[in-house]
Design a protein around this motif. Structure first.
Motif, PDB file in Angstrom:
ATOM      1  N   HIS A 159       0.822  -1.100   0.078  1.00 47.37           N
ATOM      2  CA  HIS A 159      -0.097  -0.061  -0.047  1.00 47.37           C
ATOM      3  C   HIS A 159       0.868   1.229   0.023  1.00 47.37           C
ATOM      4  O   HIS A 159       0.684   2.268  -0.835  1.00 47.37           O
ATOM      5  CB  HIS A 159      -1.115   0.077   1.131  1.00 47.37           C
ATOM      6  N   PHE A 160       1.803   1.280   0.965  1.00 48.84           N
ATOM      7  CA  PHE A 160       2.828   2.549   0.893  1.00 48.84           C
ATOM      8  C   PHE A 160       3.378   2.556  -0.300  1.00 48.84           C
ATOM      9  O   PHE A 160       3.620   3.808  -0.917  1.00 48.84           O
ATOM     10  CB  PHE A 160       3.436   2.373   2.047  1.00 48.84           C
ATOM     11  N   TYR A 161       4.047   1.559  -0.910  1.00 50.26           N
ATOM     12  CA  TYR A 161       4.891   1.555  -2.018  1.00 50.26           C
ATOM     13  C   TYR A 161       3.994   2.040  -3.312  1.00 50.26           C
ATOM     14  O   TYR A 161       4.400   3.006  -4.164  1.00 50.26           O
ATOM     15  CB  TYR A 161       5.367   0.248  -2.453  1.00 50.26           C
ATOM     16  N   GLN A 162       2.704   1.768  -3.418  1.00 44.24           N
ATOM     17  CA  GLN A 162       1.741   2.305  -4.459  1.00 44.24           C
ATOM     18  C   GLN A 162       1.273   3.608  -4.279  1.00 44.24           C
ATOM     19  O   GLN A 162       1.165   4.267  -5.033  1.00 44.24           O
ATOM     20  CB  GLN A 162       0.347   1.345  -4.443  1.00 44.24           C
ATOM     21  N   VAL A 163       1.105   4.038  -3.057  1.00 40.12           N
ATOM     22  CA  VAL A 163       0.906   5.463  -2.691  1.00 40.12           C
ATOM     23  C   VAL A 163       2.113   6.246  -2.945  1.00 40.12           C
ATOM     24  O   VAL A 163       1.901   7.590  -3.713  1.00 40.12           O
ATOM     25  CB  VAL A 163       0.663   5.548  -1.212  1.00 40.12           C
ATOM     26  N   ILE A 164       3.363   6.169  -2.711  1.00 36.80           N
ATOM     27  CA  ILE A 164       4.500   6.934  -3.272  1.00 36.80           C
ATOM     28  C   ILE A 164       4.397   6.708  -4.696  1.00 36.80           C
ATOM     29  O   ILE A 164       4.754   7.972  -5.448  1.00 36.80           O
ATOM     30  CB  ILE A 164       5.791   6.021  -2.874  1.00 36.80           C
ATOM     31  N   SER A 165       4.099   5.582  -5.481  1.00 36.82           N
ATOM     32  CA  SER A 165       4.232   5.682  -6.856  1.00 36.82           C
ATOM     33  C   SER A 165       3.270   6.542  -7.494  1.00 36.82           C
ATOM     34  O   SER A 165       3.470   7.188  -8.644  1.00 36.82           O
ATOM     35  CB  SER A 165       4.392   4.233  -7.299  1.00 36.82           C
ATOM     36  N   ASN A 166       2.192   6.235  -7.178  1.00 34.44           N
ATOM     37  CA  ASN A 166       0.721   6.770  -7.811  1.00 34.44           C
ATOM     38  C   ASN A 166       0.388   8.045  -7.252  1.00 34.44           C
ATOM     39  O   ASN A 166      -0.536   8.523  -7.824  1.00 34.44           O
ATOM     40  CB  ASN A 166      -0.290   5.564  -8.127  1.00 34.44           C
ATOM     41  N   GLY A 167       0.517   8.267  -5.958  1.00 35.30           N
ATOM     42  CA  GLY A 167       0.012   9.411  -5.381  1.00 35.30           C
ATOM     43  C   GLY A 167      -1.445   8.949  -4.638  1.00 35.30           C
ATOM     44  O   GLY A 167      -1.871   7.826  -4.780  1.00 35.30           O
ATOM     45  N   TYR A 174       5.312  10.195  -6.888  1.00 34.94           N
ATOM     46  CA  TYR A 174       6.577  10.460  -7.080  1.00 34.94           C
ATOM     47  C   TYR A 174       7.462   9.135  -7.991  1.00 34.94           C
ATOM     48  O   TYR A 174       8.485   9.076  -7.650  1.00 34.94           O
ATOM     49  CB  TYR A 174       7.113  10.229  -5.602  1.00 34.94           C
ATOM     50  N   ALA A 175       6.628   8.533  -8.578  1.00 31.59           N
ATOM     51  CA  ALA A 175       7.236   7.599  -9.414  1.00 31.59           C
ATOM     52  C   ALA A 175       8.267   7.919 -10.275  1.00 31.59           C
ATOM     53  O   ALA A 175       9.159   7.162 -10.831  1.00 31.59           O
ATOM     54  CB  ALA A 175       6.293   6.841 -10.359  1.00 31.59           C
ATOM     55  N   ASP A 176       8.189   9.381 -10.882  1.00 29.03           N
ATOM     56  CA  ASP A 176       9.373   9.981 -11.665  1.00 29.03           C
ATOM     57  C   ASP A 176      10.462  10.391 -11.066  1.00 29.03           C
ATOM     58  O   ASP A 176      11.371  11.027 -11.508  1.00 29.03           O
ATOM     59  CB  ASP A 176       8.716  11.091 -12.713  1.00 29.03           C
ATOM     60  N   ARG A 177      10.405  10.488  -9.656  1.00 25.07           N
ATOM     61  CA  ARG A 177      11.422  11.212  -8.690  1.00 25.07           C
ATOM     62  C   ARG A 177      12.231  10.320  -7.831  1.00 25.07           C
ATOM     63  O   ARG A 177      13.180  10.388  -7.569  1.00 25.07           O
ATOM     64  CB  ARG A 177      10.640  12.277  -7.977  1.00 25.07           C
ATOM     65  N   ILE A 178      11.410   9.086  -7.344  1.00 28.37           N
ATOM     66  CA  ILE A 178      11.905   8.312  -6.573  1.00 28.37           C
ATOM     67  C   ILE A 178      12.180   6.962  -7.156  1.00 28.37           C
ATOM     68  O   ILE A 178      11.163   6.129  -7.709  1.00 28.37           O
ATOM     69  CB  ILE A 178      11.328   8.065  -5.117  1.00 28.37           C
ATOM     70  N   ALA A 179      13.260   6.258  -7.132  1.00 25.53           N
ATOM     71  CA  ALA A 179      13.726   5.127  -8.133  1.00 25.53           C
ATOM     72  C   ALA A 179      12.722   3.919  -6.887  1.00 25.53           C
ATOM     73  O   ALA A 179      12.646   3.928  -5.905  1.00 25.53           O
ATOM     74  CB  ALA A 179      15.152   4.737  -7.988  1.00 25.53           C
ATOM     75  N   PRO A 180      12.426   2.850  -7.776  1.00 19.86           N
ATOM     76  CA  PRO A 180      11.529   1.785  -6.941  1.00 19.86           C
ATOM     77  C   PRO A 180      12.596   1.145  -5.758  1.00 19.86           C
ATOM     78  O   PRO A 180      11.822   1.222  -4.683  1.00 19.86           O
ATOM     79  CB  PRO A 180      11.519   0.629  -8.082  1.00 19.86           C
ATOM     80  N   PRO A 181      13.844   0.977  -5.803  1.00 14.86           N
ATOM     81  CA  PRO A 181      14.294   0.469  -4.695  1.00 14.86           C
ATOM     82  C   PRO A 181      14.470   1.631  -3.603  1.00 14.86           C
ATOM     83  O   PRO A 181      14.110   1.287  -2.447  1.00 14.86           O
ATOM     84  CB  PRO A 181      15.709   0.257  -5.115  1.00 14.86           C
ATOM     85  N   ASP A 182      14.490   2.784  -3.733  1.00 11.44           N
ATOM     86  CA  ASP A 182      14.340   3.820  -2.935  1.00 11.44           C
ATOM     87  C   ASP A 182      12.787   3.779  -2.106  1.00 11.44           C
ATOM     88  O   ASP A 182      12.808   4.059  -1.226  1.00 11.44           O
ATOM     89  CB  ASP A 182      14.839   5.047  -3.139  1.00 11.44           C
ATOM     90  N   ARG A 183      11.845   3.767  -2.913  1.00 15.31           N
ATOM     91  CA  ARG A 183      10.561   3.515  -2.277  1.00 15.31           C
ATOM     92  C   ARG A 183      10.404   2.384  -1.405  1.00 15.31           C
ATOM     93  O   ARG A 183       9.738   2.510  -0.339  1.00 15.31           O
ATOM     94  CB  ARG A 183       9.568   3.348  -3.637  1.00 15.31           C
TER      95      ARG A 183
END
Length: 222
Positions: A159-167, A174-183
């Motif tokens: 859930h947290f990963y998807q919120v970071i990715s998709n807002g 933040y998908a275009d600002r934070i790389a997946p491993p950093d998420r």
């Protein structure tokens, strides 16, 4: 036409140009982060359409960006990790669609990286301790929920990963600002923040218990 009439015509034309310039300066526009009822998400800032290519043009391009023409695009975020045992991607899907744990091994270096990225991208709104009281929220921006609520303590890592990715809500993706491993590193640090405020007593060492304050809630016991 007499010289006086010609001069008057020139002055009137110049006055009209000046008024047009002021109209251009004062045209209706949205300021950064200003809401808009025109769009379903309520945000005036729009994400460029897929496939958009940024260009640096004009006389000030050299001084503003150091180059003319097509600009280099950042690499696409891509999937965080290879698919899991069921062939499902660990980096895609909608919020709440699947529940899965952080696939990265929990290490001190991962938490350190997560804290660094969290302080940069998350703390301004969510606060350093995750209470939803960051400096931006204190200045009037809609406050995010605390990470220490039962709902978010019980939420999945995905859930947290998807919120970071998709807002989510007024939060920008933040998908275009934070790389997946950093998420995933941020997700691990969020879990550490939650544990720091809600650690079970049976998981504390005698040294930790000795440092707990005496409160009426625990019957005068540490």
């Amino acid at each position: 036409m007499s010289p006086r009439l010609a001069l008057l015509a020139v002055l009137l034309a110049l006055a009209g140009c000046e008024q047009a310039m002021h109209d251009m300066y004062g045209q209706p526009k949205y300021k950064p982060l200003q809401p808009s009822p025109l769009f379903a998400d309520g945000n005036s800032a729009r994400t460029p359409p897929p496939g958009s290519v940024p260009m640096a043009q004009g006389e000030a391009a050299d001084t503003a960006s150091g180059r003319h023409g097509q600009m280099t695009l950042p690499p696409a975020p891509g999937p965080a990790l290879p698919p899991d045992a069921q062939g499902r991607s660990l980096a895609r899907g909608e919020v709440g669609e699947r529940r899965y744990a952080n696939p990265l091994p929990l290490t001190a270096s991962l938490l350190q990286r997560g804290r660094e990225r969290y302080d940069i991208y998350c703390a301004p709104c969510h606060g350093l301790a995750g209470n939803g009281d960051g400096m931006i929220a204190r200045r009037g921006f809609p406050a995010p929920p605390s990470y220490h609520t039962d709902r978010l303590r019980n939420a999945s890592d995905s859930h947290f990963y998807q919120v970071i990715s998709n807002g989510y809500g007024v939060m920008y993706p933040y998908a275009d600002r934070i790389a997946p491993p950093d998420r995933w590193a941020i997700v691990a640090y969020i879990r550490a923040l939650q544990l720091s405020q809600h650690a079970p007593r049976d998981r504390l060492t005698p040294q930790d218990l000795a440092r707990l304050p005496v409160t009426p809630d625990n019957g005068g016991r540490r």
